[in-house]
Design a protein around this motif. Structure first.
Motif, short mmCIF file in Angstrom:
data_model
loop_
_atom_site.label_atom_id
_atom_site.label_comp_id
_atom_site.label_asym_id
_atom_site.label_seq_id
_atom_site.Cartn_x
_atom_site.Cartn_y
_atom_site.Cartn_z
N HIS A 8 1.84 16.81 14.86
CA HIS A 8 1.58 17.83 13.85
C HIS A 8 0.48 17.41 12.89
O HIS A 8 -0.34 18.23 12.49
CB HIS A 8 2.87 18.14 13.08
N TRP A 9 0.48 16.14 12.49
CA TRP A 9 -0.57 15.64 11.62
C TRP A 9 -0.61 14.12 11.64
O TRP A 9 0.38 13.48 12.01
CB TRP A 9 -0.44 16.15 10.19
N LYS A 10 -1.76 13.56 11.25
CA LYS A 10 -1.96 12.11 11.10
C LYS A 10 -2.72 11.88 9.81
O LYS A 10 -3.65 12.62 9.50
CB LYS A 10 -2.80 11.54 12.23
N THR A 11 -2.31 10.84 9.08
CA THR A 11 -2.99 10.48 7.84
C THR A 11 -3.25 8.97 7.85
O THR A 11 -2.29 8.19 7.99
CB THR A 11 -2.12 10.83 6.61
N PRO A 12 -4.51 8.55 7.71
CA PRO A 12 -4.79 7.12 7.66
C PRO A 12 -4.24 6.50 6.37
O PRO A 12 -4.14 7.16 5.34
CB PRO A 12 -6.31 7.02 7.68
N THR A 13 -3.85 5.23 6.46
CA THR A 13 -3.42 4.45 5.30
C THR A 13 -4.28 3.19 5.26
O THR A 13 -4.99 2.90 6.23
CB THR A 13 -1.94 4.06 5.40
N PRO A 14 -4.23 2.41 4.18
CA PRO A 14 -5.04 1.18 4.13
C PRO A 14 -4.72 0.18 5.26
O PRO A 14 -5.58 -0.60 5.65
CB PRO A 14 -4.68 0.58 2.76
#
Length: 175
Positions: free
Chosen positions: A51-57
């Motif tokens: 559904h979605w992907k969000t990059p993190t550090p």
């Protein structure tokens, strides 16, 4: 990335614990049984709907929907709505979210049970995975609560994660 799911077995251990007043007939009020459960499953990761992907550090967070097939004492499917937190620096993956099991438990009538407390941890370096499942929110069928331990067993020929499960279910009333 891997996942793990739910499950159950059969052997009545105890009976005769009373339910809350107003639950079922007189015969049902005194019917409760505990069942040991075990089996195996496969997560159809190659068919996941992301559904979605969000990059993190240190990696990424992803939300997806997957289907898991279960064999053994638990026969059925799990619809798995999972939030996956990948930390590539630590080499870890943690899965949590919501899942619903639909099927039978040790030959029971069909049940539908929800879990919003499961947690699966994966070591991305070694591939080792383990988790806990808490199927406690009845949606349909016999009143049942299950707690399970899950352990990854690798990947099948299609590259989908496989696992084993064991634990206990408590049936209340007729099953």
């Amino acid at each position: 990335r891997t996942l793990v799911v739910v499950a159950l077995t059969s052997t009545c251990i105890s009976a005769g614990e009373a339910q809350s007043p107003g639950e079922g007939s007189q015969a049902q009020k005194h019917s409760q049984s505990r069942v040991k459960v075990s089996g195996r499953g496969v997560d159809h990761l190659n068919e996941a709907l992301v559904h979605w992907k969000t990059p993190t550090p240190t990696g990424l967070i992803q939300q997806s929907t997957e289907i898991v097939d279960l064999d053994g004492d638990l026969q059925g499917r799990v619809l798995y709505h999972v939030t996956s937190v990948f930390d590539f620096v630590k080499g870890t993956l943690v899965n949590s979210g919501d899942q619903v099991f639909s099927g039978t438990i040790a030959g029971s009538a069909p049940v539908m049970i929800h879990d919003d407390r499961f947690r699966f941890e994966v070591n991305l370096v070694t591939g080792e995975e383990s988790g806990q499942v808490f199927l406690v929110d009845q949606i349909a069928g016999p009143k049942t609560r299950c707690t399970l331990q899950v352990a990854g067993t690798g990947l099948n020929a299609d590259g989908n994660p496989t696992f084993t499960y064991d634990g206990e279910c408590v049936f209340r009333g007729i099953h």
